[in-house]
Design an enzyme around this catalytic site. Structure first.
Site, PDB file in Angstrom:
ATOM      1  N   HIS A 120       0.709  -1.037  -0.023  1.00 48.45           N
ATOM      2  CA  HIS A 120      -0.112  -0.020   0.171  1.00 48.45           C
ATOM      3  C   HIS A 120       0.790   1.201  -0.227  1.00 48.45           C
ATOM      4  O   HIS A 120       1.835   1.440   0.594  1.00 48.45           O
ATOM      5  CB  HIS A 120      -0.792  -0.037   1.173  1.00 48.45           C
ATOM      6  CG  HIS A 120      -2.139  -1.015   1.196  1.00 48.45           C
ATOM      7  ND1 HIS A 120      -2.790  -1.068   2.270  1.00 48.45           N
ATOM      8  CD2 HIS A 120      -2.785  -1.258   0.108  1.00 48.45           C
ATOM      9  CE1 HIS A 120      -3.797  -1.914   1.962  1.00 48.45           C
ATOM     10  NE2 HIS A 120      -3.775  -2.016   0.593  1.00 48.45           N
ATOM     11  N   GLU A 121       0.494   2.382  -0.770  1.00 47.17           N
ATOM     12  CA  GLU A 121       0.743   3.565  -0.619  1.00 47.17           C
ATOM     13  C   GLU A 121       2.516   3.746  -0.892  1.00 47.17           C
ATOM     14  O   GLU A 121       3.228   4.501  -0.405  1.00 47.17           O
ATOM     15  CB  GLU A 121       0.775   4.338   0.484  1.00 47.17           C
ATOM     16  CG  GLU A 121      -0.747   4.181   0.915  1.00 47.17           C
ATOM     17  CD  GLU A 121      -1.547   4.978  -0.211  1.00 47.17           C
ATOM     18  OE1 GLU A 121      -1.067   5.644  -0.907  1.00 47.17           O
ATOM     19  OE2 GLU A 121      -2.764   4.612  -0.363  1.00 47.17           O
ATOM     20  N   GLY A 122       2.806   2.956  -2.071  1.00 48.10           N
ATOM     21  CA  GLY A 122       4.169   2.572  -2.354  1.00 48.10           C
ATOM     22  C   GLY A 122       4.979   1.729  -1.812  1.00 48.10           C
ATOM     23  O   GLY A 122       5.257   1.481  -0.640  1.00 48.10           O
TER      24      GLY A 122
END
Length: 601
Positions: free
Chosen positions: A443-445
């Site tokens: 998630h998120e990078g």
């Protein structure tokens, strides 16, 4: 065997310790933004959140994990429990708790909100996910949107009437946002016609509020290629028109079947299949990615908190199991007629529990420190204070996102191991928490992206000013520990490790400036690992100092403080020495995996 009857999710004593003994969160009340608050108001918020997490959210976790959202008739149907849970989460004030009073918020410090929200994540991370995403999307509109968008979209989101998402990823581009193809064409009425596809959109549809607003990256016709050509748009599933909501030509193309976070749908969306999807520009054209980084960075901290929370709830599950599960006897005890002993009396079980404790409480301390910098970056008394805190927050964010996700997965695996055969059975919760945790490193990078960001941008920011600020923070902690009577060797070891990292960073930075970018970034994953170990060692030394100070005061917390010192000893003696090896690896230029050709696999 039966599972433990209850789970505290996080240790209240540890949360208070992080807020008021390791950090001095009450000192934030001296800033004008928080002048109306006190420890009493912080405690009220924490207590209400803890009670809701334990009494209401936790019992819903298993049900939502077993019955994920379904996609039928073109709509996503989430677990029916969300129709009751979401209004209750809104009523707690979670959507706008840290935002100004004039925006309907409580203007709480992020430091307090972060640790309070961790209870909710530990109890049911999917249910909280809708809140976190909506708050972040509304905050984007608050920061960059027009007055009309604030009145029509943001206000409804903060009131809990609509939810929000971040819509960046596309099937052909993945994490490469420079390759986003979604198009925005001016419609001549102040809106844009949006066409394109997005994928892995968490919370992209649901059936418990009347609308979902997608904060979407798209390229205005004629904009340049790459990230410089991206703009940010608010694209609702149903748009306001003539005093009512009408379909906005946003279609769910499919649902992703996930191993974890099962209560929060992840979707593929198509915009403008019928040629009538409209979006509203948020902020400046061409500044979409810069604007979106506000929400992305908030989301990275949220993912880090999820990592800590998921590791924590599993740790407490394992601790209770180990305290109550009789099995075997010490190796030196030969009388088989003697009663079996709780497995926590076996040294190897204590080893696994102590490692979990070190990861969970070290990670929580890192998130608290990052949140503190977030508060000062916005509300510090002077421009210099705000600037320095902003640089530190930028530096700590990739660490605070990555360490809890990667080491949290290890902690969750240890929780399964403590349970033995029961651990991998679905009748017990650790296997579910292990599944949930794996998503946090993606998630998120991904971790790889975070490593490139840390080494390629954050430690080099402002000519190394961020790194200098970090070394000052470490130096202040070493001095605090010395005065408190902490084992001197611990502070000396932290200073040595920090100096090694500073020297390595200067060498790698020089290589990058000389044009050897591949050489600089070759071991960015190892650099992320060594900096994470260093940062958490810093936080454990701070906790050791606070524990020594607590012991000097006396009182009833001796066992708590001794446990802190044992965990600090464990981390500083077993993990911190790894920095030297990792520094040598980064410096060596070892090239096995960069030299490896695709056809050799």
């Amino acid at each position: 065997m039966t599972a433990p009857a209850s789970n505290p999710l996080l240790s209240d004593r540890d949360v208070d310790f992080q807020l008021y003994e390791v950090l001095d969160t009450e000192a934030l009340c001296q800033l004008p933004a928080f002048a109306d608050h006190s420890r009493e108001t912080f405690t009220l918020f924490l207590d209400s959140t803890r009670r809701f997490a334990r009494d209401v959210l936790l019992p819903t976790y298993r049900l939502m994990d077993n019955e994920p959202p379904s996609f039928r008739d073109g709509r996503v149907h989430v677990h029916p429990l969300m129709r009751k849970l979401y209004p209750q989460l809104v009523e707690l004030g979670l959507l706008s708790a840290t935002h100004p009073v004039e925006a309907g918020g409580q203007q709480l410090p992020i430091t307090v909100y972060s640790l309070a929200s961790a209870y909710l994540m530990a109890a049911n991370l999917s249910a909280y996910g809708f809140i976190g995403l909506t708050s972040g999307a509304a905050h984007l509109i608050q920061a960059f949107g027009s007055p009309w968008l604030k009145d029509e979209f943001m206000a409804r989101m903060y009131r809990g009437e609509w939810t929000g998402t971040m819509a960046l990823t596309e099937p052909q581009a993945g994490s490469s946002l420079a390759d986003v193809k979604t198009r925005a064409t001016p419609a001549g009425d102040g809106t844009y016609r949006i066409t394109g596809s997005k994928i892995f959109i968490s919370g992209g549809d649901q059936d418990f509020t009347e609308n979902v607003v997608h904060l979407t990256l798209a390229r205005i016709e004629g904009a340049p290629a790459g990230t410089r050509g991206l703009s940010l748009f608010a694209v609702p599933a149903r748009r306001p028109e003539g005093g009512r909501l009408v379909d906005n030509d946003v279609r769910v193309a499919g649902a992703i079947h996930k191993i974890g976070w099962k209560g929060l749908p992840s979707l593929a969306l198509n915009y403008g299949e019928g040629g009538d999807c409209r979006g509203w520009l948020v902020g400046e054209a061409g500044k979409g990615l810069a604007h979106m980084f506000q929400m992305m960075n908030e989301a990275r901290i949220m993912v880090g908190l999820n990592g800590v929370a998921t590791a924590s709830v599993a740790y407490h599950e394992a601790l209770a199991y180990a305290q109550n599960r009789p099995q075997g006897r010490p190796a030196w005890e030969k009388d088989a007629a003697r009663p079996q002993r709780p497995i926590i009396e076996h040294a190897d079980v204590r080893r696994m529990l102590l490692r979990q404790k070190a990861i969970v409480e070290g990670g929580l301390s890192l998130l608290a420190a990052a949140s503190w910098q977030a508060d000062v970056a916005v509300h510090g008394k002077t421009e210099e204070e705000r600037r320095r805190a902003g640089l530190l927050l930028d530096l700590l964010t990739p660490l605070a996102k990555t360490f809890p996700a990667e080491k949290g997965f290890e902690a969750n695996a240890l929780a399964v191991q403590v349970h033995g055969g029961y651990g991998y059975s679905s009748e017990y919760l650790p296997e579910a928490y292990l599944r949930d945790q794996k998503l946090n490193s993606i998630h998120e990078g991904t971790t790889g992206i975070q490593g490139l960001d840390l080494l390629g941008r954050k430690v080099m920011a402002a000519g190394g000013e961020a790194m200098r600020a970090f070394t000052e923070e470490v130096g202040a902690t070493v001095e605090r520990a010395r005065k408190a009577g902490v084992e001197p060797a611990w502070g000396e070891a932290l200073n040595r490790a920090q100096q090694e990292v500073v020297e390595l960073t200067m060498e790698l930075g020089a290589a990058g400036m000389a044009g050897e970018v591949e050489r600089m970034l070759r071991h960015s994953a190892d650099y992320m690992e060594l900096f994470s170990v260093l940062a958490v060692s810093w936080r454990w030394l701070a906790q050791a100092a606070a524990a020594r100070e607590g012991l000097a005061r006396g009182g009833e917390s001796r066992d708590f403080y001794e446990g802190k010192l044992a965990a600090a000893q464990y981390w500083l003696n077993t993990e911190l020495p790894r920095v030297t090896h990792l520094v040598a690896l980064c410096r060596s230029g070892e090239d096995s995996y960069t030299r490896m050709k695709p056809e050799w696999f």
